[in-house]
Design a protein around this motif. Structure first.
Motif, PDB file in Angstrom:
ATOM      1  N   GLU A   1      41.889  47.303  27.619  1.00 49.91           N
ATOM      2  CA  GLU A   1      41.378  48.368  28.479  1.00 49.91           C
ATOM      3  C   GLU A   1      40.062  47.935  29.100  1.00 49.91           C
ATOM      4  O   GLU A   1      39.326  47.124  28.522  1.00 49.91           O
ATOM      5  CB  GLU A   1      41.178  49.669  27.691  1.00 49.91           C
ATOM      6  N   CYS A   2      39.784  48.520  30.280  1.00 51.04           N
ATOM      7  CA  CYS A   2      38.554  48.194  31.010  1.00 51.04           C
ATOM      8  C   CYS A   2      37.890  49.483  31.464  1.00 51.04           C
ATOM      9  O   CYS A   2      38.531  50.550  31.527  1.00 51.04           O
ATOM     10  CB  CYS A   2      38.861  47.302  32.213  1.00 51.04           C
ATOM     11  N   GLN A   3      36.611  49.377  31.733  1.00 47.41           N
ATOM     12  CA  GLN A   3      35.893  50.546  32.229  1.00 47.41           C
ATOM     13  C   GLN A   3      36.495  51.047  33.530  1.00 47.41           C
ATOM     14  O   GLN A   3      36.618  52.254  33.748  1.00 47.41           O
ATOM     15  CB  GLN A   3      34.411  50.203  32.447  1.00 47.41           C
ATOM     16  N   ARG A   4      36.882  50.152  34.391  1.00 51.20           N
ATOM     17  CA  ARG A   4      37.473  50.492  35.673  1.00 51.20           C
ATOM     18  C   ARG A   4      38.609  49.523  35.953  1.00 51.20           C
ATOM     19  O   ARG A   4      38.587  48.376  35.516  1.00 51.20           O
ATOM     20  CB  ARG A   4      36.431  50.412  36.802  1.00 51.20           C
ATOM     21  N   TYR A   5      39.578  50.028  36.707  1.00 50.52           N
ATOM     22  CA  TYR A   5      40.686  49.180  37.115  1.00 50.52           C
ATOM     23  C   TYR A   5      40.682  48.946  38.628  1.00 50.52           C
ATOM     24  O   TYR A   5      41.548  48.241  39.135  1.00 50.52           O
ATOM     25  CB  TYR A   5      42.021  49.808  36.697  1.00 50.52           C
ATOM     26  N   THR A   6      39.723  49.551  39.295  1.00 52.89           N
ATOM     27  CA  THR A   6      39.572  49.347  40.734  1.00 52.89           C
ATOM     28  C   THR A   6      38.100  49.117  41.031  1.00 52.89           C
ATOM     29  O   THR A   6      37.248  49.926  40.634  1.00 52.89           O
ATOM     30  CB  THR A   6      40.088  50.559  41.526  1.00 52.89           C
ATOM     31  N   TYR A   7      37.822  48.026  41.706  1.00 57.32           N
ATOM     32  CA  TYR A   7      36.455  47.681  42.077  1.00 57.32           C
ATOM     33  C   TYR A   7      36.380  47.534  43.596  1.00 57.32           C
ATOM     34  O   TYR A   7      37.276  46.955  44.221  1.00 57.32           O
ATOM     35  CB  TYR A   7      36.021  46.365  41.414  1.00 57.32           C
ATOM     36  N   ARG A   8      35.312  48.073  44.145  1.00 56.29           N
ATOM     37  CA  ARG A   8      35.059  47.948  45.580  1.00 56.29           C
ATOM     38  C   ARG A   8      33.675  47.328  45.752  1.00 56.29           C
ATOM     39  O   ARG A   8      32.669  47.936  45.378  1.00 56.29           O
ATOM     40  CB  ARG A   8      35.141  49.303  46.281  1.00 56.29           C
ATOM     41  N   GLU A   9      33.667  46.138  46.307  1.00 56.09           N
ATOM     42  CA  GLU A   9      32.420  45.408  46.484  1.00 56.09           C
ATOM     43  C   GLU A   9      32.234  45.088  47.967  1.00 56.09           C
ATOM     44  O   GLU A   9      33.205  44.874  48.698  1.00 56.09           O
ATOM     45  CB  GLU A   9      32.441  44.113  45.661  1.00 56.09           C
ATOM     46  N   GLN A  10      30.973  45.070  48.395  1.00 58.49           N
ATOM     47  CA  GLN A  10      30.634  44.756  49.776  1.00 58.49           C
ATOM     48  C   GLN A  10      29.596  43.650  49.808  1.00 58.49           C
ATOM     49  O   GLN A  10      28.618  43.695  49.042  1.00 58.49           O
ATOM     50  CB  GLN A  10      30.095  45.997  50.504  1.00 58.49           C
ATOM     51  N   PHE A  11      29.826  42.678  50.691  1.00 58.14           N
ATOM     52  CA  PHE A  11      28.904  41.570  50.851  1.00 58.14           C
ATOM     53  C   PHE A  11      28.788  41.254  52.338  1.00 58.14           C
ATOM     54  O   PHE A  11      29.740  41.456  53.108  1.00 58.14           O
ATOM     55  CB  PHE A  11      29.394  40.328  50.084  1.00 58.14           C
ATOM     56  N   SER A  12      27.628  40.787  52.736  1.00 58.04           N
ATOM     57  CA  SER A  12      27.435  40.403  54.130  1.00 58.04           C
ATOM     58  C   SER A  12      28.135  39.078  54.388  1.00 58.04           C
ATOM     59  O   SER A  12      28.416  38.303  53.469  1.00 58.04           O
ATOM     60  CB  SER A  12      25.942  40.293  54.443  1.00 58.04           C
ATOM     61  N   GLU A  13      28.413  38.844  55.669  1.00 65.43           N
ATOM     62  CA  GLU A  13      29.119  37.615  56.020  1.00 65.43           C
ATOM     63  C   GLU A  13      28.274  36.366  55.787  1.00 65.43           C
ATOM     64  O   GLU A  13      28.799  35.250  55.817  1.00 65.43           O
ATOM     65  CB  GLU A  13      29.539  37.677  57.484  1.00 65.43           C
ATOM     66  N   THR A  14      26.979  36.541  55.523  1.00 61.58           N
ATOM     67  CA  THR A  14      26.110  35.385  55.270  1.00 61.58           C
ATOM     68  C   THR A  14      26.020  35.053  53.785  1.00 61.58           C
ATOM     69  O   THR A  14      25.168  34.262  53.383  1.00 61.58           O
ATOM     70  CB  THR A  14      24.711  35.680  55.823  1.00 61.58           C
ATOM     71  N   ILE A  15      26.886  35.652  52.957  1.00 61.21           N
ATOM     72  CA  ILE A  15      26.869  35.386  51.525  1.00 61.21           C
ATOM     73  C   ILE A  15      27.150  33.905  51.279  1.00 61.21           C
ATOM     74  O   ILE A  15      27.972  33.281  51.962  1.00 61.21           O
ATOM     75  CB  ILE A  15      27.899  36.282  50.800  1.00 61.21           C
TER      76      ILE A  15
ATOM     77  N   ASN B   1      47.284  44.865  31.800  1.00 61.37           N
ATOM     78  CA  ASN B   1      46.847  45.850  32.791  1.00 61.37           C
ATOM     79  C   ASN B   1      46.398  45.109  34.035  1.00 61.37           C
ATOM     80  O   ASN B   1      45.856  43.997  33.956  1.00 61.37           O
ATOM     81  CB  ASN B   1      45.687  46.710  32.270  1.00 61.37           C
ATOM     82  N   ASN B   2      46.640  45.715  35.173  1.00 61.02           N
ATOM     83  CA  ASN B   2      46.249  45.124  36.443  1.00 61.02           C
ATOM     84  C   ASN B   2      44.889  45.659  36.879  1.00 61.02           C
ATOM     85  O   ASN B   2      44.602  46.859  36.730  1.00 61.02           O
ATOM     86  CB  ASN B   2      47.282  45.422  37.533  1.00 61.02           C
ATOM     87  N   ILE B   3      44.081  44.810  37.432  1.00 61.31           N
ATOM     88  CA  ILE B   3      42.773  45.178  37.963  1.00 61.31           C
ATOM     89  C   ILE B   3      42.754  44.764  39.432  1.00 61.31           C
ATOM     90  O   ILE B   3      43.103  43.636  39.780  1.00 61.31           O
ATOM     91  CB  ILE B   3      41.636  44.486  37.194  1.00 61.31           C
ATOM     92  N   TYR B   4      42.366  45.712  40.292  1.00 61.04           N
ATOM     93  CA  TYR B   4      42.325  45.462  41.723  1.00 61.04           C
ATOM     94  C   TYR B   4      40.872  45.429  42.189  1.00 61.04           C
ATOM     95  O   TYR B   4      40.068  46.301  41.833  1.00 61.04           O
ATOM     96  CB  TYR B   4      43.095  46.541  42.482  1.00 61.04           C
ATOM     97  N   ILE B   5      40.575  44.422  42.981  1.00 59.91           N
ATOM     98  CA  ILE B   5      39.212  44.226  43.485  1.00 59.91           C
ATOM     99  C   ILE B   5      39.292  44.183  45.008  1.00 59.91           C
ATOM    100  O   ILE B   5      39.965  43.316  45.578  1.00 59.91           O
ATOM    101  CB  ILE B   5      38.591  42.930  42.943  1.00 59.91           C
ATOM    102  N   PHE B   6      38.639  45.144  45.651  1.00 60.86           N
ATOM    103  CA  PHE B   6      38.591  45.206  47.106  1.00 60.86           C
ATOM    104  C   PHE B   6      37.215  44.689  47.548  1.00 60.86           C
ATOM    105  O   PHE B   6      36.187  45.271  47.195  1.00 60.86           O
ATOM    106  CB  PHE B   6      38.805  46.630  47.604  1.00 60.86           C
TER     107      PHE B   6
END
Length: 671
Positions: free
Chosen positions: A162-176, A259-264
């Motif tokens: 089990e995990c705290q979350r199964y869906t993560y949404r992260e944002q990064f600038s194009e200069t990462i 369990n599947n974890i999705y990262i957007f």
């Protein structure tokens, strides 16, 4: 007398038999003897405690076994014998206070009594359950014994990671930069299973849209890093803006729960570039006769940022005159330049505009726009004065300038040499013309032909001439892309004055009669509809009010009650009996077997209990005579007066039918 005493020598162990028969012989000194049989019953008493026969005290069972699963069987025996062994009763006590197990009181079978979860609660730290088993050989006040058994619960892999979350949404600038950690899943996932390897897991697989730009470092750790270029303007980096990653967290032992974890991951664009115009300067030509809001040109700017942040256009300088502060307008989205006020070549021939293009983050760039106003024939010839009243004699000589009239006209954008003069209307029989008819700013009115009223060729004595002065813009044709025609007007009223000897024909009067009639207009259909609807609503309202009034009158105004002439008690008419009238009726074999007293008159009457026939009892005739002759005597009813002036009633006449006799009741008074 011989007294014998039996002494129990020893009873050890278990007796083979519970009943003994003794044959006893007694002999005296004279050699005489006698024999008797003595039966001794051995009564077994509960003097021994039962004991357990098990040799194993530690048992194992896996968690999550079904309720009712048998763990083991506890057996015990009673030295007191089979009877007591068969009546043994078992019970259980859980020192932890949680009844995970139960025991069958009859046969000592231990079963699972509730869900056993090795992963939570006290079993997580203390998986061994101690049970105290009791056995008793009698339901009450019996002998008992106890023993302790231990049941060890074994952990199974029954929980997925089990995990705290199964869906993560992260944002990064194009200069990462490459190597940046997108998300670390190792410290946010766990497994509830109690012991290893059931609670061990790892991260496998990394798939999804754009997953080739990301990787786990180290493999299976759940630590995801950026390994590819995400610069939106870089062709090798692709134009992806959103990435969808899928990673699996999975047990390392069977049954390999997962369990599947999705990262957007969204890559945010960075405004790195300024807008750039397609040209540093623009030149637009606009005729002075263009209508307001006409388009005169379009400027275009681009932004190398991907995706484009959007460009808005504005005029930051120029585009005004003394009369209008703003003559031009630019569409902020399209970059189309329009005029919002009328241009005038004669006032301003050229405009210099500064147009600015800016993106949403206030990066700007400017360009110069030159607007050339092109001359056009937009002015009419203006003549002064614009109307004249002239009087000419009827015999004026043709070729004469009428009253010495000449008209003088000017045009702001045309030379007088482009003027042409013509009479548009009112020149009946073409008596008038202008000279010169073209090529001058001044022209005179000339009478061309004489008037002839005597022969009836002319009938009009007052001429209203509408004069058109038209410019051909001959000079502006060379300087303009369009050669337009504008027309000015002058109104001339010419009255012909007759000679004294001239007979002026009278013009018959004309009477204008205007008649009006009502005509239905289709567009006014709603008028009769509204009238009809109003009438129907009014009639409905009147009907409803009438109904309410009638109901109110009926409820509150009761009608006057009619006089009830019907008597409350119906009186029986007295029939007048003719004197000397005799009715005879003979009842054959009628026996009056009962006797009663009339409650009204107090006289006795006799009755038949079967048919209900009745008659007054004649007190003058002895009862014995009626007994001898049970047949009824003829009944005489009449107005026979006796000596005391009273009517003596011999008997009551029988009705015509037996049913009438049965319903007959004595009424009235009799004396």
């Amino acid at each position: 007398m011989v007294v014998m005493r039996f002494i129990l020598v020893k009873l050890s162990g278990q007796l083979q038999e519970s009943c003994y028969s003794l044959n006893i012989t007694v002999t005296n000194g004279q050699g005489l003897s006698t024999s008797r049989t003595v039966i001794i019953n051995i009564i077994n008493i509960n003097d021994q405690s039962p004991y357990f026969t098990i040799t194993k005290t530690v048992f194992r069972i896996k968690e999550e076994e079904k309720i009712g699963t048998i763990v083991t069987t506890i057996t015990a025996v009673d030295p007191d014998g089979e009877f007591f062994s068969n009546s043994l009763r078992y019970s259980i006590t859980a020192p932890q206070g949680i009844p995970y197990f139960s025991i069958n009181p009859d046969n000592g079978v231990i079963q699972v009594a509730r869900r056993i979860d090795r992963d939570i609660g006290p079993l997580n730290q203390h998986p061994n359950i101690s049970l105290e088993i009791h056995v008793e050989d009698s339901p009450s006040n019996g002998r008992s014994n106890s023993t302790t058994v231990v049941i060890s619960t074994e952990d199974i892999n029954d929980h997925p990671p089990e995990c705290q979350r199964y869906t993560y949404r992260e944002q990064f600038s194009e200069t990462i930069s490459i190597g940046t950690v997108i998300v670390d899943l190792k410290n946010v996932c766990w497994d509830h299973d109690a012991v290893a390897p059931n609670n061990l897991f790892n991260f496998t697989g990394l798939s999804g849209v754009g997953s080739y730009k990301f990787a786990q470092n180290p493999p299976g750790s759940g630590r995801i890093e950026l390994v590819g270029n995400v610069d939106l303007e870089n062709e090798t980096g692709g134009a992806e803006k959103d990435y969808i990653l899928n990673i699996v967290v999975q047990d390392i032992v069977w049954p390999f729960y997962r369990n599947n974890i999705y990262i957007f991951v969204r890559i945010l664009p960075v405004n790195e570039f300024e807008p750039v115009f397609s040209s540093p300067s623009y030149v637009f030509n606009a005729s002075e006769i263009l209508a307001v809001m006409s388009k005169i040109g379009t400027v275009t700017a681009t932004d190398e940022d991907i995706p484009s942040t959007g460009i808005s256009y504005s005029i930051v300088d120029g585009g005004g005159t003394l009369d209008y502060s703003e003559i031009f307008w630019i569409d902020p989205e399209e970059g189309t330049v329009q005029i919002v006020a009328q241009l005038d070549y004669e006032i301003t021939k050229r405009y210099l505009l500064t147009i600015q293009a800016s993106d949403n983050e206030h990066k700007t760039q400017t360009a110069q726009v030159t607007v050339n106003v092109l001359e056009a024939n937009d002015e009419k010839p203006v003549c002064s004065p614009s109307s004249h009243l002239l009087e000419v004699p009827v015999d004026l000589t043709p070729g004469t300038n009428i009253n010495g009239l000449y008209i003088s006209c000017v045009d702001r954008d045309s030379s007088p040499r482009s003027f042409r003069y013509s009479i548009n209307s009112g020149n009946v029989n073409n008596h008038f013309t202008f000279s010169p008819s073209a090529g001058s700013g001044i022209s005179r009115l000339i009478l061309v032909s004489p008037f002839d009223y005597e022969r009836g060729l002319d009938t009009v004595w007052e001429y209203r001439l509408e004069v058109f002065i038209t410019d051909d813009n001959l000079l502006s044709v060379e300087n303009s892309s369009t050669a337009l025609v504008q027309t000015g007007t002058v109104t001339l009223t010419v009255k012909v004055i007759p000679n004294p000897t001239t007979v002026v024909p009278t013009t018959p009067g004309v009477t204008l009669v205007t008649s009006r009639e009502n005509v239905y207009v289709v567009s006014a259909w709603y008028v009769p509809f509204i009238i009809c609807l109003g009438i129907l609503l009014l009639l409905g309202l009147l009907g409803y009010l009438t109904f309410l009034l009638a109901r109110y009158i009926r409820t509150h105004c009761q009608p006057k009650p009619k006089q009830d002439k019907k008597p409350l008690i119906k009186t029986r008419e007295k029939k007048r009996v003719k004197k000397e009238e005799v009715w005879e009726m003979t009842n054959v074999n009628t026996v009056f077997d009962g006797e009663a007293r009339d409650p009204v008159t107090g006289h006795l009457y006799e009755f038949n209990s079967k048919s209900g026939a009745r008659r007054w009892k004649n007190t003058n005739v002895p009862p014995e005579s009626e007994a001898k002759d049970p047949v009824a005597q003829p009944i005489i009813v009449g107005n026979n007066s006796n000596s005391d002036g009273k009517f003596g009633v011999q008997s009551i006449a029988m009705k015509e039918s037996m049913s009438d006799l049965s319903n007959f009741q004595p009424q009235g008074e009799y004396e």
